[in-house]
Enzyme design. Structure first.
Site, PDB file in Angstrom:
ATOM      1  N   GLY A  21      37.265  18.598   1.674  1.00 49.95           N
ATOM      2  CA  GLY A  21      37.434  19.927   1.218  1.00 49.95           C
ATOM      3  C   GLY A  21      36.967  18.940  -0.192  1.00 49.95           C
ATOM      4  N   GLY A  22      38.346  19.608  -1.465  1.00 52.98           N
ATOM      5  CA  GLY A  22      38.195  19.443  -2.509  1.00 52.98           C
ATOM      6  C   GLY A  22      38.250  17.406  -3.262  1.00 52.98           C
ATOM      7  N   MET A  23      38.620  17.267  -2.609  1.00 50.52           N
ATOM      8  CA  MET A  23      38.935  15.281  -2.374  1.00 50.52           C
ATOM      9  C   MET A  23      39.417  14.454  -0.890  1.00 50.52           C
ATOM     10  SD  MET A  23      43.344  14.712  -3.684  1.00 50.52           S
ATOM     11  CE  MET A  23      43.398  13.795  -3.530  1.00 50.52           C
ATOM     12  N   ALA A  24      39.446  15.495   0.218  1.00 43.93           N
ATOM     13  CA  ALA A  24      39.389  14.465   1.451  1.00 43.93           C
ATOM     14  C   ALA A  24      38.147  14.842   2.759  1.00 43.93           C
ATOM     15  CB  ALA A  24      40.671  15.037   1.644  1.00 43.93           C
ATOM     16  N   GLU A  25      37.882  14.481   3.338  1.00 42.41           N
ATOM     17  CA  GLU A  25      37.341  14.855   4.661  1.00 42.41           C
ATOM     18  C   GLU A  25      38.511  14.725   5.490  1.00 42.41           C
ATOM     19  OE1 GLU A  25      34.790  10.829   5.186  1.00 42.41           O
ATOM     20  OE2 GLU A  25      33.600  11.974   3.459  1.00 42.41           O
ATOM     21  N   VAL A  26      37.884  15.649   6.670  1.00 41.21           N
ATOM     22  CA  VAL A  26      39.191  15.801   7.575  1.00 41.21           C
ATOM     23  C   VAL A  26      38.434  15.606   8.561  1.00 41.21           C
ATOM     24  CG1 VAL A  26      40.310  17.720   9.079  1.00 41.21           C
ATOM     25  CG2 VAL A  26      40.223  18.021   6.533  1.00 41.21           C
ATOM     26  N   LYS A  44      43.081  13.410   8.073  1.00 38.78           N
ATOM     27  CA  LYS A  44      42.516  14.006   6.302  1.00 38.78           C
ATOM     28  C   LYS A  44      42.494  13.320   5.707  1.00 38.78           C
ATOM     29  CE  LYS A  44      43.714  16.933   2.820  1.00 38.78           C
ATOM     30  NZ  LYS A  44      44.629  18.091   2.210  1.00 38.78           N
ATOM     31  N   ASP A 150      48.006  27.007  -3.504  1.00 40.91           N
ATOM     32  CA  ASP A 150      46.734  27.340  -2.877  1.00 40.91           C
ATOM     33  C   ASP A 150      46.495  28.170  -2.026  1.00 40.91           C
ATOM     34  OD1 ASP A 150      44.073  26.440  -2.720  1.00 40.91           O
ATOM     35  OD2 ASP A 150      43.780  24.617  -2.249  1.00 40.91           O
TER      36      ASP A 150
END
Length: 314
Positions: A21-26, A44, A150
């Protein structure tokens, strides 16, 4: 992936990356619980590039404070929050299913329309989760003023057994989170007009975003199809094409709900997510009476199985 090759992250074993995502890896992950049993969940974690940024870590901590306090069947449950070295993370439930964006894409590919009763059901379940978050109070009974900010098809998950869950309160605004006026956060094509203008928002902004998701489920097309600034300009203008232009057989009662949720001025909208939930519940009864089907999680699971066969679940 063989267990021995899993990356260890604190007490969690990372099985595989499932999203960025915009600021994180999942990541899909496992952890050992009582008596050696393994629990599968989702981790996350903040992007390595941002892990040393105080601003991003502060945003992540804000998300954790909000997410840890939310416990509702229509919101993805967050179990844990912390850091491993300099990397902050959230541990959350693993929902076996797909997001609504992928559902819309799969339906388009299969040339299937989502029945109106099920479109209403998905958004009614979303509205239940939103209403719970909007009404959440602190330990002194003071409203937290949580707004998701969001809501979009990517942030609504549908499990194979027909549960509907909102994920990612990542830019949620709570009372204790500083919000700069004029800063626009979120996906442009799913914003309310006031959010697109960078104004402070309340729960009625989430109602508008839920209305966009309902429009797209019912009409099988994006409401604001532009990209970037073009989508933002469309949002700020707030021009809503009549839903029946794109879905001529749309029941008038559902069209009225969509139009009210998408009112340009927030005072003209549903004032709470519960009001939206109530009207969608009435429509589901009307639809069920007309179709002879009970609109519930079992009917949604049955529809999903027809669109995405079990062999394609992973």
């Amino acid at each position: 992936m063989a267990p021995g090759s899993m990356e260890q992250f604190g007490k969690y074993s990372l099985v595989r990356k499932i999203g960025t995502g915009g600021m994180a890896e999942v990541y899909l992950a496992r952890t050992t619980v009582a008596q050696g049993l393994a629990k599968t969940l989702v981790i996350k974690k903040i992007h390595p590039a941002y892990a040393r940024s105080r601003q991003f870590v502060a945003m992540f901590v804000d998300e954790a404070k909000i997410a840890l306090g939310l416990n509702h069947p229509n919101i993805v449950q967050v179990f844990d929050f912390g850091s491993v070295g300099d990397t902050y993370f959230l541990a959350m439930e693993n929902v076996e299913g797909l997001d609504v964006l992928r559902l819309l894409q799969d339906c388009a590919r299969e040339k299937r329309r989502i029945p109106y009763g099920l479109s209403a059901y998905v958004v009614q379940q979303m509205a239940k989760g939103l209403d719970y978050a909007h009404r959440k109070t602190d330990e002194f009974g003071e409203p937290l003023g949580i707004v998701h900010r969001d809501i979009s098809p990517q942030n609504v998950l549908v499990s194979w057994d027909g549960a509907v869950k909102i994920v990612d309160f990542g830019i949620a605004r709570a009372r204790h989170v500083h919000e700069e006026e004029g800063v626009v956060k979120g996906k442009f094509a799913y914003m309310s007009p006031e959010q697109g203008r960078g104004e402070p928002v309340d729960c009625r902004s989430d109602v508008f975003s839920a209305g966009i998701v309902l429009y797209e489920l019912a009409c099988a097309r994006p409401l604001f199809p532009g990209r970037g600034k073009e989508a933002l300009d469309q949002v700020k203008a707030g021009a809503i094409p009549p839903p029946r232009e794109h879905a001529p057989d749309l029941p008038e009662s559902l069209e009225r709900i969509i139009i009210r949720a998408l009112a340009f001025h927030r005072d003209d909208r549903y004032q709470t997510a519960r009001d939206l939930q109530t009207d969608l519940g009435r429509f589901q009864l009307e639809w069920g009476h007309r179709s002879g089907e009970l609109v519930d999680s079992a009917l949604l699971a049955q529809f999903l199985a027809g669109v995405v066969p079990p062999e394609r679940h992973h």
